[in-house]
Enzyme design. Structure first.
Site, PDB file in Angstrom:
ATOM      1  N   HIS A   1      -0.256  -9.562   3.097  1.00 30.45           N
ATOM      2  CA  HIS A   1      -0.994  -9.506   1.834  1.00 30.45           C
ATOM      3  C   HIS A   1      -0.787 -10.758   0.998  1.00 30.45           C
ATOM      4  O   HIS A   1       0.310 -11.318   0.938  1.00 30.45           O
ATOM      5  CB  HIS A   1      -0.689  -8.229   1.048  1.00 30.45           C
TER       6      HIS A   1
ATOM      7  N   ASP B   1       7.865 -11.405  -0.885  1.00 27.03           N
ATOM      8  CA  ASP B   1       6.938 -10.261  -0.827  1.00 27.03           C
ATOM      9  C   ASP B   1       5.602 -10.626  -1.466  1.00 27.03           C
ATOM     10  O   ASP B   1       5.443 -10.500  -2.673  1.00 27.03           O
ATOM     11  CB  ASP B   1       7.564  -9.076  -1.542  1.00 27.03           C
TER      12      ASP B   1
ATOM     13  N   GLU C   1      -2.682  -5.348  -2.120  1.00 29.97           N
ATOM     14  CA  GLU C   1      -1.717  -4.469  -1.455  1.00 29.97           C
ATOM     15  C   GLU C   1      -0.780  -3.840  -2.470  1.00 29.97           C
ATOM     16  O   GLU C   1      -0.445  -2.648  -2.377  1.00 29.97           O
ATOM     17  CB  GLU C   1      -0.915  -5.259  -0.413  1.00 29.97           C
ATOM     18  N   GLU C   2      -0.353  -4.644  -3.440  1.00 28.18           N
ATOM     19  CA  GLU C   2       0.625  -4.145  -4.409  1.00 28.18           C
ATOM     20  C   GLU C   2       0.033  -3.104  -5.356  1.00 28.18           C
ATOM     21  O   GLU C   2       0.771  -2.380  -6.021  1.00 28.18           O
ATOM     22  CB  GLU C   2       1.209  -5.310  -5.216  1.00 28.18           C
TER      23      GLU C   2
ATOM     24  N   ASP D   1       5.003  -7.935   6.616  1.00 33.41           N
ATOM     25  CA  ASP D   1       5.253  -7.873   5.173  1.00 33.41           C
ATOM     26  C   ASP D   1       6.749  -8.049   4.924  1.00 33.41           C
ATOM     27  O   ASP D   1       7.551  -7.220   5.356  1.00 33.41           O
ATOM     28  CB  ASP D   1       4.779  -6.509   4.646  1.00 33.41           C
TER      29      ASP D   1
ATOM     30  N   HIS E   1      10.326  -7.401  -6.173  1.00 35.01           N
ATOM     31  CA  HIS E   1       9.423  -7.134  -7.291  1.00 35.01           C
ATOM     32  C   HIS E   1       9.994  -7.612  -8.633  1.00 35.01           C
ATOM     33  O   HIS E   1       9.792  -6.988  -9.669  1.00 35.01           O
ATOM     34  CB  HIS E   1       9.064  -5.649  -7.363  1.00 35.01           C
TER      35      HIS E   1
END
Length: 511
Positions: A284, A296, A328-329, A357, A451
């Protein structure tokens, strides 16, 4: 731009096959005489896994990562920090960067974009008061609407019957009050919608075990109301009071937005290779809003770009299709859309999908999705075993992780396409056994910056990234050369028990 000289040489070789460049490339070929003959004939060799793996450059990967971080910084004027979340300048520039790098590869690939509408949300502020307590575990659900007029709402807490999956579970006295709903069976979005339809001004969904809980309401619905998730530990004393007939007056407040933006997937496919037997892989292109997302999933996106670049030195028997998914997130939006609109005849051409990923978590473990044929499309287990065999051939340890819908493979396996992939860990905690297997630190997250703002270039482990990019190259080379021994697609296959009842869709709990 990054890698200009290297990519220019490859493009020149493809167009003109200069003998000098052929000499430079000879060390990559075991039989230089054979390669020389091929070059003089204007041909390239069939993809070879060892040669493709050997061509992967960790320096090139990190050059690309530095470029990606610079692109994330273009969002600072709007977000006050680097990010590549969909809708940001950082994500738009990421798409432009991927496109420009593909353009350097000449006519080896067919390039296309796939625009689609993406629902995204942002919670700016939230607060929940239950009686005289402010529960620390209360978290606003993703894609929750705000409370009325983005102001606090007041009402008695009303305990919903059963687990709130039927309209009959919501009593008449809920009108104008706040619903208190136990997690279970149906999606959170269904519970929120039923609460709103019954007149609730807000909803609280509490966990069925003591742990904390946060999730997503999913696709917006007209009757969704402002919704919190709550731990079972915080909920239990409240449930006991309500069941004893006590009144628990409550206050709920959420300031949020939910809107639809336009974004795009990027798809490339080799011009050569059997178009009816296609190897597909994806990563992604977006990050979360909280940070630049270099691990990520910048690591996966750049791994795909590096492998796609190196593949241009070879021919393929089966077509290879690379995808960079957007959204994607926000809940696997890009991959969901791709599979949803994919015609049946095109679905049948994809022999398998490989998801990549988070390839370089700093406190990594080599993780393989435990995709079995028992509950997934036939072929998923053979792909899993390819990863196992490769790690074992290198003398490397590995672990299996749940194949539970948390990444972009989800739509593929739900639509009959075999799938699998590898990862290196996110917010999970490394065990002592894994510390002995992989090094690092037990008790810490695999990615301590998952994140977060600190997911920058320094957050990617070079060893893990290189090893896994070589494994990605192996997976591509293996199936681009031959599907011998790999099961034919089975159409009309019934999904195994539990396949349709996954708890996750992307990073969010959905039920």
């Amino acid at each position: 731009m990054v890698g200009f000289n290297r990519l220019s040489l490859i493009a020149t070789a493809a167009a003109f096959h200069q003998s000098a460049l052929a000499q430079l490339q000879q060390p990559l070929i075991a039989d230089s005489a054979s390669r020389g003959d091929l070059d003089r004939l204007g041909k390239k060799p069939l993809v070879d896994t060892e040669l493709l793996q050997a061509s992967i450059s960790i320096d090139s990967l990190f050059e690309r990562a530095e470029a990606l971080y610079d692109l994330a910084k273009s969002s600072e004027d709007e977000w006050n920090h680097p990010t590549r979340v969909i809708g940001s300048k950082g994500h738009q520039k990421t798409l432009e960067y991927i496109t420009s790098e593909i353009e350097r590869l000449g006519d080896y690939y067919k390039y296309s974009t796939q625009p689609f509408p993406a629902v995204m949300g942002q919670v700016f502020e939230s607060r929940l008061v239950l009686g005289h307590t402010v529960p620390g575990s209360a978290t606003a659900m993703s894609l929750t609407p705000p409370t009325a007029k983005k102001q606090p709402v007041y009402g008695d807490l009303v305990l919903v019957d059963n687990v709130g999956c039927e309209a009959s579970d919501y009593p008449a006295e809920l009108d104008g009050n706040i619903a208190f709903i136990k997690r279970g069976i149906c999606p959170f979005g269904t519970k929120s919608e039923l609460a709103g339809a019954a007149g609730a001004v807000a909803a609280v969904i509490y966990n069925s075990n003591p742990d904390g809980m946060s999730g997503t309401l999913g696709t917006p619905a007209p009757h969704h109301v402002a919704t919190f998730g709550l731990s079972g530990g915080d909920a239990q004393p409240i449930v006991e009071k309500l069941e004893a007939g006590e009144v628990v007056d409550s206050i709920a407040y959420i300031d949020s937005i939910v809107n639809t933006i336009n974004t795009t997937n990027i798809i490339i496919q080799t011009v050569e290779g059997d178009p009816d037997n296609c190897v597909m892989l994806g990563a992604h292109s977006d990050s979360v809003g909280e940070g630049p997302g270099i691990n990520d999933d910048g690591s996966g996106s750049l791994t795909l770009l590096e492998v796609a670049t190196r593949l241009t030195n070879f021919t393929v028997n089966n077509c290879v299709r690379f995808a960079w998914w957007a959204g994607e997130e926000e809940g696997l939006l890009g991959s969901d859309y791709y599979v949803e609109v994919l015609p049946e005849e095109e679905n049948r051409k994809i022999r398998l999908f490989m998801d990549y990923d988070m390839m370089g978590s700093p406190n990594f473990a080599y993780q393989i999705y435990n995709a079995t044929n028992a509950i997934n499309p036939t072929g998923s287990e053979q792909l899993r075993d390819l990863y196992v065999d490769w790690y074992e051939s290198k003398g490397l340890n590995y672990t299996f992780i749940p194949f539970d819908g948390r990444s972009d493979y989800d739509a593929f396996i739900k639509n009959g396409i075999p799938g699998g992939g590898i990862a290196t860990g996110a917010e999970g905690v490394k065990t002592k056994e894994e510390q002995e297997m992989f090094g690092g630190k037990a008790g810490d997250w695999y990615d301590p910056c998952y994140h977060q703002l600190c997911d920058d270039v320094g957050n990617v482990n070079a060893t893990a990234w290189l090893v896994n990019t070589q494994l990605v190259a192996h997976s591509v080379a293996t199936y681009a050369a031959s599907f011998e021994g790999f099961p034919e697609r089975e159409f009309g296959q019934v999904l195994g028990a539990g396949q349709e009842d996954r708890m996750y869709h992307g990073r969010y709990l959905v039920r």
